[in-house]
Scaffold this active site. Structure first.
Site, PDB file in Angstrom:
ATOM      1  N   ASP A  41      -3.079 -35.008  -4.889  1.00 48.60           N
ATOM      2  CA  ASP A  41      -4.112 -36.026  -5.012  1.00 48.60           C
ATOM      3  C   ASP A  41      -5.270 -35.564  -4.110  1.00 48.60           C
ATOM      4  O   ASP A  41      -5.073 -34.712  -3.233  1.00 48.60           O
ATOM      5  CB  ASP A  41      -3.528 -37.360  -4.511  1.00 48.60           C
ATOM      6  N   LEU A  42      -6.470 -36.088  -4.326  1.00 46.84           N
ATOM      7  CA  LEU A  42      -7.621 -35.617  -3.540  1.00 46.84           C
ATOM      8  C   LEU A  42      -7.906 -36.530  -2.341  1.00 46.84           C
ATOM      9  O   LEU A  42      -7.645 -36.179  -1.186  1.00 46.84           O
ATOM     10  CB  LEU A  42      -8.853 -35.537  -4.464  1.00 46.84           C
ATOM     11  N   ASP A  43      -8.418 -37.720  -2.648  1.00 44.64           N
ATOM     12  CA  ASP A  43      -8.832 -38.653  -1.600  1.00 44.64           C
ATOM     13  C   ASP A  43      -7.612 -39.141  -0.812  1.00 44.64           C
ATOM     14  O   ASP A  43      -6.685 -39.704  -1.383  1.00 44.64           O
ATOM     15  CB  ASP A  43      -9.562 -39.827  -2.268  1.00 44.64           C
ATOM     16  N   THR A  66     -12.474 -39.071   1.488  1.00 46.93           N
ATOM     17  CA  THR A  66     -13.680 -39.579   0.824  1.00 46.93           C
ATOM     18  C   THR A  66     -13.672 -41.109   0.728  1.00 46.93           C
ATOM     19  O   THR A  66     -14.684 -41.699   0.357  1.00 46.93           O
ATOM     20  CB  THR A  66     -13.838 -38.955  -0.580  1.00 46.93           C
ATOM     21  N   LYS A  85      -8.139 -47.760  -3.240  1.00 47.34           N
ATOM     22  CA  LYS A  85      -7.732 -46.354  -3.140  1.00 47.34           C
ATOM     23  C   LYS A  85      -6.955 -45.910  -4.378  1.00 47.34           C
ATOM     24  O   LYS A  85      -5.996 -46.568  -4.776  1.00 47.34           O
ATOM     25  CB  LYS A  85      -6.906 -46.120  -1.867  1.00 47.34           C
ATOM     26  N   SER A 130      -6.297 -35.949  -9.594  1.00 44.67           N
ATOM     27  CA  SER A 130      -7.105 -36.998  -8.957  1.00 44.67           C
ATOM     28  C   SER A 130      -7.764 -37.904  -9.982  1.00 44.67           C
ATOM     29  O   SER A 130      -8.067 -37.477 -11.096  1.00 44.67           O
ATOM     30  CB  SER A 130      -8.189 -36.325  -8.100  1.00 44.67           C
ATOM     31  N   ALA A 131      -8.034 -39.155  -9.578  1.00 45.25           N
ATOM     32  CA  ALA A 131      -8.755 -40.098 -10.447  1.00 45.25           C
ATOM     33  C   ALA A 131     -10.258 -39.853 -10.404  1.00 45.25           C
ATOM     34  O   ALA A 131     -11.008 -40.386 -11.230  1.00 45.25           O
ATOM     35  CB  ALA A 131      -8.465 -41.525  -9.986  1.00 45.25           C
ATOM     36  N   LYS A 168      -3.462 -43.866 -12.597  1.00 44.61           N
ATOM     37  CA  LYS A 168      -2.182 -44.008 -11.894  1.00 44.61           C
ATOM     38  C   LYS A 168      -1.933 -45.513 -11.726  1.00 44.61           C
ATOM     39  O   LYS A 168      -2.903 -46.229 -11.500  1.00 44.61           O
ATOM     40  CB  LYS A 168      -2.261 -43.350 -10.506  1.00 44.61           C
ATOM     41  N   GLU A 207       0.782 -37.440  -2.410  1.00 41.03           N
ATOM     42  CA  GLU A 207       0.014 -38.658  -2.685  1.00 41.03           C
ATOM     43  C   GLU A 207      -0.090 -39.584  -1.478  1.00 41.03           C
ATOM     44  O   GLU A 207       0.863 -39.704  -0.726  1.00 41.03           O
ATOM     45  CB  GLU A 207       0.725 -39.457  -3.789  1.00 41.03           C
ATOM     46  N   ASP A 208      -1.238 -40.248  -1.330  1.00 32.22           N
ATOM     47  CA  ASP A 208      -1.376 -41.230  -0.246  1.00 32.22           C
ATOM     48  C   ASP A 208      -1.330 -42.666  -0.758  1.00 32.22           C
ATOM     49  O   ASP A 208      -1.348 -43.598   0.039  1.00 32.22           O
ATOM     50  CB  ASP A 208      -2.699 -41.013   0.512  1.00 32.22           C
TER      51      ASP A 208
HETATM   52  P1  B16 Z   1     -15.059 -41.284  -8.603  1.00 34.75           P
HETATM   53  P2  B16 Z   1      -7.998 -39.991  -5.747  1.00 34.75           P
HETATM   54  C1  B16 Z   1      -9.910 -41.825  -6.220  1.00 34.75           C
HETATM   55  O1  B16 Z   1      -9.517 -40.562  -5.754  1.00 34.75           O
HETATM   56  C2  B16 Z   1     -10.359 -42.689  -5.051  1.00 34.75           C
HETATM   57  O2  B16 Z   1      -9.265 -42.963  -4.198  1.00 34.75           O
HETATM   58  C3  B16 Z   1     -10.910 -43.989  -5.560  1.00 34.75           C
HETATM   59  O3  B16 Z   1     -11.357 -44.796  -4.487  1.00 34.75           O
HETATM   60  C4  B16 Z   1     -12.072 -43.711  -6.531  1.00 34.75           C
HETATM   61  O4  B16 Z   1     -12.605 -44.910  -7.077  1.00 34.75           O
HETATM   62  C5  B16 Z   1     -11.555 -42.801  -7.647  1.00 34.75           C
HETATM   63  O5  B16 Z   1     -11.030 -41.608  -7.097  1.00 34.75           O
HETATM   64  C6  B16 Z   1     -12.658 -42.445  -8.631  1.00 34.75           C
HETATM   65  O6  B16 Z   1     -13.630 -41.661  -7.981  1.00 34.75           O
HETATM   66  O7  B16 Z   1     -15.940 -42.480  -8.519  1.00 34.75           O
HETATM   67  O8  B16 Z   1     -15.506 -40.133  -7.735  1.00 34.75           O
HETATM   68  O9  B16 Z   1     -14.823 -40.844 -10.037  1.00 34.75           O
HETATM   69  O10 B16 Z   1      -7.284 -40.663  -4.603  1.00 34.75           O
HETATM   70  O11 B16 Z   1      -7.370 -40.248  -7.096  1.00 34.75           O
HETATM   71  O12 B16 Z   1      -8.219 -38.523  -5.504  1.00 34.75           O
HETATM   72 MG    MG Z   2      -5.602 -40.796  -2.927  1.00 36.31          MG
END
Ligand code: B16
Ligand code: MG
Length: 216
Positions: free
Chosen positions: A8-10, A16, A44, A113-114, A144, A168-169
């Protein structure tokens, strides 16, 4: 045998969430209400449009689809102003070493990542070259805890699902990994991530080989 790591990224590779929070708070304030850090926790891992829906509900504001798209873009522009200032110093502790050591023992690496801004963030922080595949918000239609993002990651790497470990966090992210029949390392607290197979505070706490030994 473990053949791939899916990250996962964030919250796992970079923090972020703090930038998302600043941009969403600015938007909420513009719309006449506020959000706090506790509420931000619930966003998140949630996609951009689902986050906006949750924020509008929280503020008791209702908007047309067209207005929602306009505000999501405004928020993303503010968020990108912050992302564009990111450097290698914004990677979470131990990440670069962990990725390099994983590669050196023959583990394939994918992002799951999302975020639709994932590639830009990996590029700004200098770790994009360490990934064999990137699956992000531009490649999936289901958020997810749906396993889509991780199933596509395993497919892109050509690795069976049960040979993958997900990092994953978020609770929903661990649920997605388990639904994909993968092992899951939770990055964070045991209280939140009790559905993970192994928990650590960060990628600086254990080496890739230690993770593989402990999780099997
Ligand atoms: P974006 P992850 C997610 O990242 C974030 O945790 C979430 O807060 C954010 O809304 C989502 O990505 C979409 O991000 O606006 O940059 O497309 O934890 O899945 O890496
Ligand atoms: Mg995350």
């Amino acid at each position: 045998m473990i053949k791939a790591f899916l990250f996962d990224l964030d919250g796992v590779l970079v923090d972020t969430a703090v930038f998302h929070y600043k941009a969403w708070k600015r938007l909420a304030n513009q719309l006449g209400f506020d959000i706090d850090e506790e509420f931000n926790e619930t966003l998140k891992g949630i996609s951009r449009m689902d986050s906006l829906d949750a924020i509008l509900k929280h503020g008791g504001v209702s908007l047309s689809q067209e207005e929602k798209e306009k505000y999501a873009k405004i928020k993303n522009d503010w968020y990108l102003e912050l992302v564009n200032q990111m450097t290698v110093n914004d990677i979470l502790p131990g990440v670069e070493t962990f990725l390099k050591e994983s590669r050196s023992i023959g583990i394939k690496i994918a992002l799951g990542s999302a975020s639709k801004n994932a590639s830009l963030i990996l590029e700004k922080t200098g770790i994009l070259v360490l990934f064999d595949a990137i699956i992000d918000g531009n490649h999936v239609s289901r958020s997810k805890p749906d396993p889509e993002v991780f199933l596509k990651g395993a497919e892109a790497l050509g690795v069976e699902n049960d040979a993958c470990v997900v990092f994953e966090d978020a609770y929903a992210g661990v649920q997605a990994a388990k639904a994909a029949n993968m092992l899951a390392v939770g990055i964070g607290s045991e209280e939140v991530l009790h559905n993970a197979d192994l928990i650590t505070k960060g990628l600086n706490e254990m080496s890739p080989s230690e993770i593989i030994t402990k999780i099997l």
